[in-house]
Design an enzyme around this catalytic site. Structure first.
Site, PDB file in Angstrom:
ATOM      1  N   ARG A 132      -5.244   0.951   5.547  1.00 16.50           N
ATOM      2  CA  ARG A 132      -5.218   0.021   4.555  1.00 16.50           C
ATOM      3  C   ARG A 132      -3.786  -0.774   4.871  1.00 16.50           C
ATOM      4  O   ARG A 132      -2.656  -0.368   5.361  1.00 16.50           O
ATOM      5  CB  ARG A 132      -4.473   0.574   3.157  1.00 16.50           C
ATOM      6  CG  ARG A 132      -5.842   0.902   2.380  1.00 16.50           C
ATOM      7  CD  ARG A 132      -6.556  -0.227   1.868  1.00 16.50           C
ATOM      8  NE  ARG A 132      -7.773   0.009   1.283  1.00 16.50           N
ATOM      9  CZ  ARG A 132      -8.975   0.261   1.877  1.00 16.50           C
ATOM     10  NH1 ARG A 132      -9.141   0.071   3.359  1.00 16.50           N
ATOM     11  NH2 ARG A 132     -10.203   0.424   0.906  1.00 16.50           N
TER      12      ARG A 132
ATOM     13  N   GLU B  78      -5.704  -9.569   1.503  1.00 23.64           N
ATOM     14  CA  GLU B  78      -6.959  -9.942   2.281  1.00 23.64           C
ATOM     15  C   GLU B  78      -7.592 -11.255   1.315  1.00 23.64           C
ATOM     16  O   GLU B  78      -7.949 -10.897   0.291  1.00 23.64           O
ATOM     17  CB  GLU B  78      -7.742  -8.567   2.303  1.00 23.64           C
ATOM     18  CG  GLU B  78      -6.990  -7.730   3.139  1.00 23.64           C
ATOM     19  CD  GLU B  78      -8.163  -6.374   3.420  1.00 23.64           C
ATOM     20  OE1 GLU B  78      -9.043  -6.553   2.859  1.00 23.64           O
ATOM     21  OE2 GLU B  78      -7.811  -5.518   4.019  1.00 23.64           O
TER      22      GLU B  78
ATOM     23  N   HIS C 156     -11.199  -6.776   8.341  1.00 20.09           N
ATOM     24  CA  HIS C 156     -11.814  -5.377   7.427  1.00 20.09           C
ATOM     25  C   HIS C 156     -13.122  -5.001   7.611  1.00 20.09           C
ATOM     26  O   HIS C 156     -13.960  -5.184   6.830  1.00 20.09           O
ATOM     27  CB  HIS C 156     -11.381  -5.980   5.889  1.00 20.09           C
ATOM     28  CG  HIS C 156     -11.438  -4.548   5.202  1.00 20.09           C
ATOM     29  ND1 HIS C 156     -10.472  -4.274   4.008  1.00 20.09           N
ATOM     30  CD2 HIS C 156     -11.991  -3.280   5.434  1.00 20.09           C
ATOM     31  CE1 HIS C 156     -10.582  -3.234   3.407  1.00 20.09           C
ATOM     32  NE2 HIS C 156     -11.480  -2.354   4.288  1.00 20.09           N
TER      33      HIS C 156
HETATM   34  N1  LIG Z   1     -11.250  -0.171   7.370  1.00 17.41           N
HETATM   35  C1  LIG Z   1     -12.163   0.067   6.909  1.00 17.41           C
HETATM   36  O1  LIG Z   1     -13.117  -0.617   6.555  1.00 17.41           O
HETATM   37  C2  LIG Z   1     -12.094   1.664   6.240  1.00 17.41           C
HETATM   38  C3  LIG Z   1     -13.186   2.299   6.061  1.00 17.41           C
HETATM   39  C4  LIG Z   1     -13.367   3.490   5.713  1.00 17.41           C
HETATM   40  C5  LIG Z   1     -12.221   4.028   5.211  1.00 17.41           C
HETATM   41  N2  LIG Z   1     -10.869   3.423   5.284  1.00 17.41           N
HETATM   42  C6  LIG Z   1      -9.506   3.684   4.735  1.00 17.41           C
HETATM   43  O2  LIG Z   1      -9.113   4.993   5.744  1.00 17.41           O
HETATM   44  C7  LIG Z   1      -8.267   5.905   5.004  1.00 17.41           C
HETATM   45  C8  LIG Z   1      -8.806   7.250   5.067  1.00 17.41           C
HETATM   46  O3  LIG Z   1     -10.264   7.416   4.644  1.00 17.41           O
HETATM   47  P1  LIG Z   1     -10.938   8.907   4.874  1.00 17.41           P
HETATM   48  O4  LIG Z   1     -12.310   8.557   4.283  1.00 17.41           O
HETATM   49  O5  LIG Z   1     -10.475   9.415   5.905  1.00 17.41           O
HETATM   50  O6  LIG Z   1      -9.931   9.642   3.650  1.00 17.41           O
HETATM   51  P2  LIG Z   1      -9.805  11.175   3.345  1.00 17.41           P
HETATM   52  O7  LIG Z   1      -9.097  11.190   2.059  1.00 17.41           O
HETATM   53  O8  LIG Z   1     -10.760  11.922   3.841  1.00 17.41           O
HETATM   54  O9  LIG Z   1      -8.273  11.337   4.377  1.00 17.41           O
HETATM   55  C9  LIG Z   1      -7.117  10.770   4.038  1.00 17.41           C
HETATM   56  C10 LIG Z   1      -6.104  11.764   4.682  1.00 17.41           C
HETATM   57  O10 LIG Z   1      -4.757  11.001   4.446  1.00 17.41           O
HETATM   58  C11 LIG Z   1      -4.014  12.176   4.197  1.00 17.41           C
HETATM   59  N3  LIG Z   1      -2.716  11.931   3.470  1.00 17.41           N
HETATM   60  C12 LIG Z   1      -2.423  11.725   2.259  1.00 17.41           C
HETATM   61  N4  LIG Z   1      -0.977  11.176   2.080  1.00 17.41           N
HETATM   62  C13 LIG Z   1      -0.534  11.132   3.544  1.00 17.41           C
HETATM   63  C14 LIG Z   1       0.805  11.027   4.002  1.00 17.41           C
HETATM   64  N5  LIG Z   1       1.740  10.649   3.143  1.00 17.41           N
HETATM   65  N6  LIG Z   1       0.808  11.096   5.424  1.00 17.41           N
HETATM   66  C15 LIG Z   1      -0.160  11.524   6.103  1.00 17.41           C
HETATM   67  N7  LIG Z   1      -1.276  11.725   5.534  1.00 17.41           N
HETATM   68  C16 LIG Z   1      -1.671  11.672   4.360  1.00 17.41           C
HETATM   69  C17 LIG Z   1      -4.717  13.097   3.290  1.00 17.41           C
HETATM   70  O11 LIG Z   1      -4.407  14.502   3.186  1.00 17.41           O
HETATM   71  C18 LIG Z   1      -5.969  13.083   3.900  1.00 17.41           C
HETATM   72  O12 LIG Z   1      -6.338  14.048   4.641  1.00 17.41           O
HETATM   73  C19 LIG Z   1      -8.366   5.094   3.392  1.00 17.41           C
HETATM   74  O13 LIG Z   1      -7.367   4.432   3.378  1.00 17.41           O
HETATM   75  C20 LIG Z   1      -9.599   4.566   3.225  1.00 17.41           C
HETATM   76  O14 LIG Z   1      -9.549   3.411   2.530  1.00 17.41           O
HETATM   77  C21 LIG Z   1     -10.764   2.114   5.863  1.00 17.41           C
HETATM   78  O1  LIG Z   2     -12.198   1.906   1.988  1.00 15.41           O
HETATM   79  C1  LIG Z   2     -13.234   1.730   2.424  1.00 15.41           C
HETATM   80  O2  LIG Z   2     -14.210   2.256   2.317  1.00 15.41           O
HETATM   81  C2  LIG Z   2     -13.044   0.539   3.481  1.00 15.41           C
HETATM   82  O3  LIG Z   2     -12.028   0.157   3.523  1.00 15.41           O
HETATM   83  C3  LIG Z   2     -14.330  -0.432   3.367  1.00 15.41           C
HETATM   84  O4  LIG Z   2     -13.910  -1.281   2.696  1.00 15.41           O
HETATM   85  P1  LIG Z   2     -15.366  -2.425   2.331  1.00 15.41           P
HETATM   86  O5  LIG Z   2     -16.189  -1.662   1.399  1.00 15.41           O
HETATM   87  O6  LIG Z   2     -14.800  -3.432   1.512  1.00 15.41           O
HETATM   88  O7  LIG Z   2     -15.640  -2.958   3.607  1.00 15.41           O
END
Ligand SMILES: NC(=O)c1ccc[n+]([C@@H]2O[C@H](COP(=O)([O-])OP(=O)(O)OC[C@H]3O[C@@H](n4cnc5c(N)ncnc54)[C@H](O)[C@@H]3O)[C@@H](O)[C@H]2O)c1
Ligand SMILES: O=C(O)[C@H](O)COP(=O)(O)O
Length: 613
Positions: free
Chosen positions: A301, A330, A349
């Site tokens: 994020r 965004e 994104h």
């Molecule tokens: N760019 C995209 O399109 C996209 C897609 C999917 C997920 N994401 C983002 O990726 C991130 C991770 O997703 P996920 O499915 O792996 O989530 P998840 O909940 O499985 O993993 C997140 C991890 O972060 C850790 N965490 C929490 N606070 C923390 C801190 N202060 N320092 C270090 N680690 C910490 C948690 O313990 C957990 O293990 C989220 O922010 C999600 O929104 C982005």
């Molecule tokens: O947190 C998520 O799942 C990702 O950031 C994906 O976001 P989006 O659905 O807007 O692509």
């Protein structure tokens, strides 16, 4: 050829998976009526699921009746895979309105029972207020729920569900794609060529093999990135205060402190959620601790990096390059200090944006939204305590009991009100008993008698607190095979409408158990009774003498009131006795008065176990 065969072979598996998802939804529909009671879904929906005649409906009846009479309106506010939209259409009226302005959303939301969003739609407190209590489910078709005001959702009892797993691999793959592009200047070299420049010396990259990748946030995406980075020959360390070191070790990853990660990483890949704790986590302090020339990838994020600090770190050469998929705002405004830099690669994104991930996300969120609309506790509900399906199953009959006891206790309170609720569970599980669901149901039973708020597992504790109720729970270890032998609910009220309901503790006390899946009242005050906890209940206190039972039943018969259950208890022969009588029709004030006038009857009261219709 082999690849083509492999993908053909995979196709039936994907179809099977979708069929399984659909089957799961249908299976859940079978449990709908019970679950509706658990979570207190809107009255209209509950009414629709109720059978016209007494008795339990078949699952088919539930599905058919619910479908006809109480179709929820589901607003899909961002592009969602067709399969998911089709699933939603099977249960509701689906309004796909993409790219709405804030004003359009505010205008529409009071007509919707559920909304499905991705990361662009902000479901703020203002949105919940504008929904005027109608919005019951927010479905986030993805992982991050930082665009939903969870506190506001919980206050109004709105369930927030997400699709936590379907885009994990897509995000990890995008992270790896950016990592490679960053190491080898792929974007810059491509841009130069398209601009007519052949710059072989300018875009010399760095190797990844043998370098250290520091994964910040070792959850689902982080660990998938780790797995892939190991395949590239990198040394992987991770910082995550909540991750299991054993799980990491199994992937060949070492969990380290934040400072150690900062000092060791040649590359950083960020995978933590955006929370108040992680906001700006990569600021001046963090960059100051990094090795000169480190590279950073952010597919988590935007807000976890302080943009100004990153600009300074890039300017100072501490950070050699960054690859960003996410931004604090965004799309980023034109004056964003990072997007235009040659040492920063940007994607809009796209982490979750693969065809496959979006298809699966759509199914995953549709399933969760449908299940939440049915009042079920979906595993991906992010603003209610997680209750494992097996726990839910075994506690199910006791939830109706807990609700009924709360309902009974509060109706026995005389005007004065009360602040303390004591719940005692007699269970062989002792302290291992998960009481959250039962507590929520007791609170629901109580509050539904005294407020118009919709009470459910999400907001029960919050509403109880707001009403100044103090809930004291005790688990008393007991014998037996059943998960619970008895639940007792006692309220510390000054006075009861039925003085025999006051136990020696001075509290209005009711207790019950479950027999053959049905709730029974087993104790009122200090008297043992045995009465199905359903419909209308009449409580009579009398002197233990012949003729009273006959007198009371005659009075009911005269008025066409059918007795369904009756239980008589006495302190000792010829002293005080009470009758607990279940009746099918609500007795009028005249009938109650007539019973009161029967010689030997000292007091009469009624309470209703009928759920709001
Ligand atoms: N760019 C995209 O399109 C996209 C897609 C999917 C997920 N994401 C983002 O990726 C991130 C991770 O997703 P996920 O499915 O792996 O989530 P998840 O909940 O499985 O993993 C997140 C991890 O972060 C850790 N965490 C929490 N606070 C923390 C801190 N202060 N320092 C270090 N680690 C910490 C948690 O313990 C957990 O293990 C989220 O922010 C999600 O929104 C982005
Ligand atoms: O947190 C998520 O799942 C990702 O950031 C994906 O976001 P989006 O659905 O807007 O692509």
């Amino acid at each position: 050829m082999q690849l083509a065969q492999a993908s053909t072979a995979l196709r039936p598996a994907a179809t099977q998976q979708r069929n399984l998802a659909a089957a799961r939804v249908q299976q859940r529909a079978a449990g709908a009526l019970r679950s509706l009671e658990v979570l207190g879904v809107p009255v209209a929906a509950r009414r629709a699921c109720r059978p016209a005649a007494a008795g339990r409906p078949s699952s088919m009846a539930v599905v058919a009746v619910a479908a006809e009479a109480a179709k929820p309106t589901i607003l899909v506010a961002e592009k969602l895979g067709k399969g998911g939209v089709d699933m939603l259409k099977e249960v509701g009226t689906v309004d796909c309105s993409y790219d709405m302005t804030k004003e359009e959303l505010l205008a529409k939301i009071s007509l919707c029972d559920a909304i499905v969003i991705r990361s662009a739609t902000k479901v703020t407190r203002e949105v919940f207020e504008a929904s005027k209590g109608r919005l019951k489910v927010v479905g986030r078709a993805g992982v991050g729920i930082d665009n939903v005001d969870l506190a506001a959702a919980s206050e109004v009892g709105c369930l927030v569900v997400n699709a936590p797993t379907a885009n994990t691999v897509a995000a990890a793959e995008h992270g790896i794609a950016l990592l490679c592009a960053l190491a080898r200047n792929v974007s810059q070299a491509d841009a130069a060529m398209k601009d007519g420049r052949w710059e072989r010396n300018k875009w010399v990259g760095v190797s990844m093999v043998g370098k250290t990748l520091a994964i910040m946030g070792f959850g689902k995406v982080g660990s998938e990135v780790a797995r892939r980075a190991k395949g590239l020959g990198m040394t992987v360390v991770a910082y995550d205060p909540y991750a299991s070191a054993e799980k990491a070790a199994a992937l060949g990853v070492t969990i380290v402190s934040m400072d150690e990660a900062l000092s060791r990483g040649d590359f950083f890949s960020l995978h933590m959620p955006l929370t108040p704790n992680t906001k700006g986590m990569f600021g001046d302090d963090a960059f100051a601790k990094m090795k000169k020339g480190a590279r950073i990838v952010n597919v988590a994020r935007g807000g976890v990096i302080d943009d100004d600090a990153l600009v300074s770190a890039l300017d100072a050469g501490v950070v050699a390059g960054a690859a960003l998929d996410v931004y604090e705002v965004e799309p980023p405004p034109a004056d964003n200090p990072l997007v235009g830099r040659p040492d920063v690669i940007c994607t809009p994104h796209l982490g979750a944006s693969t065809k496959e991930a979006q298809e699966e996300v759509a199914y995953e969120i549709a399933e969760a939204v449908i299940s939440a609309l049915k009042g079920e506790l979906t595993p991906s509900c992010v603003n209610a305590p997680m209750v494992a399906p097996e726990v839910l199953k075994e506690l199910q009959p006791y939830t109706t009991l807990a609700d009924g006891l709360g309902r009974a206790a509060v109706q026995l309170v005389e005007d004065s009100g009360f602040a303390d609720v004591f719940i005692t569970y007699h269970s062989p599980r002792g302290d291992d008993l998960d009481t959250r669901l039962l507590r929520a149901m007791v609170v629901k039973g109580i509050l539904e008698q005294i407020t118009t708020s919709q009470v459910n597992l999400v907001n029960a504790d919050l509403l109880a607190k707001k009403r100044g109720l103090r809930i004291v729970e005790t688990v008393v270890p007991s014998d037996g095979d059943a998960v619970l032998r008895e639940i007792e609910v006692a309220v510390g009220a000054g006075k009861s409408k039925f003085s025999s309901a006051v136990a020696p503790s001075g509290r209005i006390t009711v207790a019950g158990t479950v027999k053959a899946d049905n709730p029974f009242l087993t104790r009122i005050g200090n008297f043992d009774v045995d009465l199905a906890l359903e419909g209308e209940v009449v409580m009579v206190r009398q002197t233990d003498q012949p003729g009273i039972i006959a007198g009371v039943s005659t009075e009911f018969a005269k008025n066409g009131i059918n007795i369904s259950f009756m239980s008589v208890a006495r302190e000792a022969r010829g002293t005080q006795a009470i009758m607990a009588i279940g009746v099918d029709e609500t007795p009028s004030a005249e009938v109650v008065d007539a019973i009161h006038k029967i010689p030997g009857v000292q007091e009469v009261t009624t309470f209703s176990e009928k759920r709001a219709a």
